[in-house]
Design an enzyme around this catalytic site. Structure first.
Site, PDB file in Angstrom:
ATOM      1  CG  ASP A   1      13.759   9.091   5.485  1.00 42.15           C
ATOM      2  OD1 ASP A   1      13.563   8.193   6.219  1.00 42.15           O
ATOM      3  OD2 ASP A   1      13.682  10.240   5.999  1.00 42.15           O
TER       4      ASP A   1
ATOM      5  CG  HIS B   1       0.871 -36.159  21.406  1.00 38.32           C
ATOM      6  ND1 HIS B   1      -0.658 -36.278  21.563  1.00 38.32           N
ATOM      7  CD2 HIS B   1       1.309 -35.274  20.805  1.00 38.32           C
ATOM      8  CE1 HIS B   1      -0.990 -34.813  20.841  1.00 38.32           C
ATOM      9  NE2 HIS B   1       0.304 -34.515  20.686  1.00 38.32           N
TER      10      HIS B   1
ATOM     11  CD  GLN C   1      10.649  12.181  11.957  1.00 36.21           C
ATOM     12  OE1 GLN C   1       9.571  12.075  11.285  1.00 36.21           O
ATOM     13  NE2 GLN C   1      11.571  11.244  11.492  1.00 36.21           N
TER      14      GLN C   1
ATOM     15  CG  HIS D   1       7.898  12.718   7.714  1.00 33.34           C
ATOM     16  ND1 HIS D   1       7.725  12.170   6.718  1.00 33.34           N
ATOM     17  CD2 HIS D   1       9.275  12.456   7.887  1.00 33.34           C
ATOM     18  CE1 HIS D   1       8.638  11.778   6.014  1.00 33.34           C
ATOM     19  NE2 HIS D   1       9.676  11.801   6.840  1.00 33.34           N
TER      20      HIS D   1
ATOM     21  CE1 TYR E   1      -3.932   2.241   0.385  1.00 33.78           C
ATOM     22  CE2 TYR E   1      -2.447   3.568   1.705  1.00 33.78           C
ATOM     23  CZ  TYR E   1      -3.468   3.446   0.999  1.00 33.78           C
ATOM     24  OH  TYR E   1      -4.388   4.321   0.741  1.00 33.78           O
TER      25      TYR E   1
ATOM     26  CD  GLU F   1       9.978   5.899  12.293  1.00 34.30           C
ATOM     27  OE1 GLU F   1       9.835   7.048  12.506  1.00 34.30           O
ATOM     28  OE2 GLU F   1       9.712   5.418  11.186  1.00 34.30           O
ATOM     29  CG  HIS F   2      14.267   7.625  11.754  1.00 34.47           C
ATOM     30  ND1 HIS F   2      12.976   7.997  11.827  1.00 34.47           N
ATOM     31  CD2 HIS F   2      14.404   6.959  10.446  1.00 34.47           C
ATOM     32  CE1 HIS F   2      12.345   7.592  10.753  1.00 34.47           C
ATOM     33  NE2 HIS F   2      13.247   6.890   9.851  1.00 34.47           N
TER      34      HIS F   2
END
Lengths: 428, 428
Positions: free
Chosen positions: A357, A416, A256, A259, A125, A323-324
């Site tokens: 990125d 078993h 950042q 964004h 997506y 995240e970064h």
């Protein structure tokens, strides 16, 4: 500009908090669209595409080969070349992640091994919205292709002109996407989950999206389709000392912040004067940015943190789980050794987040919102699954049979035990 | 006994269907207990443990060292030895899964690498119920320990005597579990999600459970705690031809059927007489099983399938995506090569599912309900996450900088471009 805060035991938890996510319940609308798409296929998909994206219902959902290649051709040669360079690096970094089978004979006659096999059908997506994120096409399709996924379907909503942006078509072509669908939003995820006349059902859905797409991916998961990562607003944590350049640090924070208004930006240093210089630079660079509105809104919840202790600093970073993580410090070795949680790490004064990125080769699909404590960067493995195999000889079963029987009976599972006993009794 | 069916194009989808899962909404009770545990910690945990498991609220939730080791000592030496053997094999198979870092210099001066680092805090859930599943303790704790997880917490409800079964305590001790909590059900998962006075908050929760535990794990995920696998009823698919032994095949089908009334059992063969023999053997062996009630209920939705075509057979298996796949066929090589979806594969006449359930070394935590199309067997990787790193020199950034700027601007992200431009302008 925001106040500089000290990291303390007391505020550690508060400093790790992210901007609250929109928790408005989207469940009702998601359930409604999913049910409609499940029952009515393409007709439902088109209905919502008309409603939300203004697409005309007579148009085909799938992009035909001609439109695709004509669109791809529109990309200026210079940008094409940059996209090819990015693709090459992403491919190189994901290629080293390919694993052969690993195997071990745990006992004589008991050979166990593990192999990665591709997920056959994947859906990618790519959001529309303010900018055509063709870089994400590469980040998802290149590893999918490399992993050997047989069916790679891309869904993306058109721009205001009703078309899919040319660089998306070019990147998709280059990266080995098989089919491109002009559809976005909840209806795209629903279609990938159930399949329609035009859109195939897939086994795993990848890619970022807004809160609607995220809610739809959760629903897809509940319906039995795997998803890549829990998505949230993007974030960066920069750890910088006097050895770093405040101009660069400010630029990274801003890249950042632009964004989205919910992006989060954290800057940690052992020098208060350095933090002040970074703040001044942020103000200066912000003034000339085209997306200054978004960035300055996001900067309202930016954090500038002072800490003299390396232990305290790395403890905070691990708790925060960025995240970064940009690391521009003379104590680099210490931080790399003790880092436990982060999505992707950028080391040195010449490693801006934008390198990862787009171009360095690492994947930009990363865990946000603290999920770096348990999730890693997207990689080749996410497009495969690991199957275990065991080949056992009669001799091998003899070596483990007695213990299987004992354990199975202690768990109350007689059948078993019998599955071993009957084999052991066998003369052959 | 069930009718033997042919695999056809028309019934392929129907043959892949699993017994419908209980979809009764447990959301309300799950939300209620989670909220209570979040607000009231141990007090809430104890309240529900009293209500559901009859535990006295004055007792501690955590097992103290003395009780733990006294309990573990109760295990008969023979069983201890079997558990040690199992632990050794599981460790050996998961040890070969350890990966060092992989790295590549994608351009001169652009070094990218990927490292696996342990998930710091993990919670292991071991169901109580009809049998103490101490084998699952090994399957979860051994890889957790090997991966380097720092905090390994095990939650399990007590038996009717108010105690945790001795083999669970022994296996936990042997495998390196740090703390054992006497708590089960939704309240255990809620406690691991939020943390209480006694139970630490963890980053990822592993382990099987009934529908309540499964619903609770979904809620945990929504609250930001990762989980291992979507859980569903267990299943086996046996592919056997005349080269196999119908006695063994029947025993394998029964060992799956005894798990629960919702277990699913599928047997495929290219020989109808063979399938009839298997059915006769199932009847015969069923008669003497202690869990015959459960097994015969489960066998009601067993499938015996006939197919002469190898292509059709492997296509069905890949569509079905079995959790356990037992392969006892002279065409073994063909099926192994073309297999795309399965959790764990058992090859030959002497590889019963129970070998992998306990002793061979492979993990018995596997994807069910068709999830083998997108999820693999649990393994070492599930206890780690992969972090990407990049070290970029000034020279390196020069090699990719122009392309970053071009791509960032084409995506409308000027600050991303600026983070490179400002660095390139710099003299140093």
């Amino acid at each position: 500009m925001n106040k500089i805060q000290n990291i303390t035991k007391e505020n550690l938890e508060a400093l790790c908090e992210r901007p609250k996510l929109q928790t408005a319940s989207l469940e009702k609308i998601v359930n409604e669209i999913f049910e409609d798409v499940r029952l009515n296929g393409d007709a439902a998909v088109k209905k919502y595409s008309q409603k939300f994206d203004g697409l005309q219902p007579e148009g085909a959902i799938e992009i035909d080969a001609e439109t695709w290649s004509a669109g791809a051709d529109e990309v200026p040669e210079e940008l094409k070349s940059a996209i090819r360079q990015a693709k090459g690096n992403i491919e190189a970094f994901h290629r080293v992640q390919i694993k052969g089978k690993v195997s071990v004979e745990t006992e004589d006659g008991v050979l166990c091994w593990q192999e990665s096999r591709a997920i056959q059908k994947v859906g990618l997506y790519i959001p529309g919205g303010t900018a055509p994120l063709f870089s994400t096409v590469l980040m998802l399709a290149v590893p999918a292709k490399l992993a050997g996924c047989e069916e790679i379907v891309l869904c993306t909503p058109p721009g205001k002109d009703g078309k899919i942006a040319a660089p998306i078509l070019y990147a998709a072509q280059l990266a080995g996407v098989k089919r491109v669908m002009k559809v976005g939003g909840i209806q795209a995820i629903a279609a990938l989950t159930y399949g329609t006349e035009s859109i195939p059902k897939v086994y795993k859905i990848f890619g970022p999206g807004n809160q609607y797409v995220t809610a739809a991916k959760k629903k897809a998961f509940a319906e039995g389709t795997a998803i890549d990562l829990p998505a949230g607003p993007s974030e960066v944590l920069v750890l910088a000392d006097e050895s770093a350049n405040p101009v660069f640090v400010a630029a990274d924070l801003l890249s950042q912040a632009e964004h989205g208004t919910d992006s989060q930006v954290v800057c940690v240093s052992d020098s208060e004067p350095f933090l002040v210089k970074v703040q001044e630079e942020v103000e200066k660079q912000l003034a000339v940015l085209p997306r200054a509105d978004i960035a300055s809104e996001s900067l309202k919840h930016a954090r500038f943190l002072f800490s003299e202790s390396k232990e305290e600093t790395i403890n905070f970073i691990n708790e925060y789980a960025p995240e970064h993580f940009i690391l521009a410090s003379k104590d680099e070795a210490y931080y790399l050794e003790n880092l436990k949680n982060a999505g992707s790490v950028f080391i040195g004064n010449y490693a801006p987040e934008s390198a990862g990125d787009y171009l360095s080769g690492t994947n930009h699909t990363l865990p946000t919102n603290g999920f770096a404590r348990s999730f890693g960067s997207l990689g080749l493995d996410d497009f495969t699954k690991k199957i275990s195999f065991q080949r056992i000889s009669r001799e091998g079963l003899k070596n483990i049979g007695k213990s299987i029987e004992l354990m199975a009976r202690a768990e109350g599972l007689e059948a078993h035990a019998k599955a071993v006993e009957l084999r052991m009794k066998n003369e052959k």
